[in-house]
Design an enzyme around this catalytic site. Sequence first.
Site, PDB file in Angstrom:
ATOM      1  N   HIS A  55       0.783  -1.121  -0.018  1.00 42.43           N
ATOM      2  CA  HIS A  55       0.047   0.062   0.168  1.00 42.43           C
ATOM      3  C   HIS A  55       0.880   1.072  -0.031  1.00 42.43           C
ATOM      4  O   HIS A  55       2.056   1.175   0.491  1.00 42.43           O
ATOM      5  CB  HIS A  55      -1.115  -0.111   1.072  1.00 42.43           C
ATOM      6  CG  HIS A  55      -0.537   0.104   2.493  1.00 42.43           C
ATOM      7  ND1 HIS A  55      -0.015  -1.200   3.367  1.00 42.43           N
ATOM      8  CD2 HIS A  55       0.118   1.101   3.334  1.00 42.43           C
ATOM      9  CE1 HIS A  55       0.356  -0.814   4.380  1.00 42.43           C
ATOM     10  NE2 HIS A  55       0.540   0.410   4.469  1.00 42.43           N
ATOM     11  N   GLU A 105       7.674   0.971   5.169  1.00 44.34           N
ATOM     12  CA  GLU A 105       7.032  -0.100   6.000  1.00 44.34           C
ATOM     13  C   GLU A 105       7.217  -1.315   5.538  1.00 44.34           C
ATOM     14  O   GLU A 105       6.833  -1.331   4.195  1.00 44.34           O
ATOM     15  CB  GLU A 105       5.407   0.238   6.307  1.00 44.34           C
ATOM     16  CG  GLU A 105       4.729  -0.684   7.066  1.00 44.34           C
ATOM     17  CD  GLU A 105       3.325  -0.533   7.173  1.00 44.34           C
ATOM     18  OE1 GLU A 105       2.733   0.397   6.573  1.00 44.34           O
ATOM     19  OE2 GLU A 105       2.757  -1.297   8.070  1.00 44.34           O
TER      20      GLU A 105
END
Length: 134
Positions: free
Chosen positions: A7, A130
Amino acid sequence: MLKRLNHVAIAVPDLSAAAAIYRDTLGAKVSAPQSLPEHGVTVVFVELDNTKIELLEPLGEKSPIASFLDKSPSGGIHHVCYEVDDIIAARDHLKEKGARILGDGEPKTGAHGKPVLFLHPKDFNGTLVELEQI
Ligand SMILES: CC[C@@H](C(=O)O)C(=O)SCCNC(=O)CCNC(=O)[C@H](O)C(C)(C)COP(=O)(O)OP(=O)(O)OC[C@H]1O[C@@H](n2cnc3c(N)ncnc32)[C@H](O)[C@@H]1OP(=O)(O)O
Ligand SMILES: [Co+2]
């Protein structure tokens, strides 16, 4: 090591307003909000054909995205999340390479119920990275 882009996260001051833009103006499928106190955010996911957009707003007094929004009050791209097969092996490799793992260095459970880690933006061209174990 890196697999798919899981994402791209956008920090927003008003999650319901941002979700409405993606749902009503952009015609995208938007999930219900998820409050994640251990991460200090509430999120929704915008489902795209090839990845997801994570919209996040601060939750609680110590949200890690509060100062980001102080600097960019209308919001902005906050982080990218890449998938890895083995987050511990990835972490140890990155530490060997001198990259800084944020927090205590141990994976936390992310929004998808999988282990996640964050890497310091200063080590990755000013981009907060991340990692999520698939
Ligand atoms: C929903 C759960 C999970 C998921 O499963 O997807 C999530 O995504 S949770 C998302 C929220 N959690 C986090 O972001 C955790 C990791 N982040 C942090 O630990 C902090 O945000 C930070 C990266 C350490 C920054 O903390 P901050 O208090 O803002 O420190 P500074 O203001 O001193 O910033 C230091 C330095 O870094 C620059 N910075 C800060 N944030 C970002 C960013 N998102 N992208 C790029 N650069 C960033 C900041 O500008 C400072 O730079 P200089 O001013 O040049 O020193
Ligand atoms: Co994320």
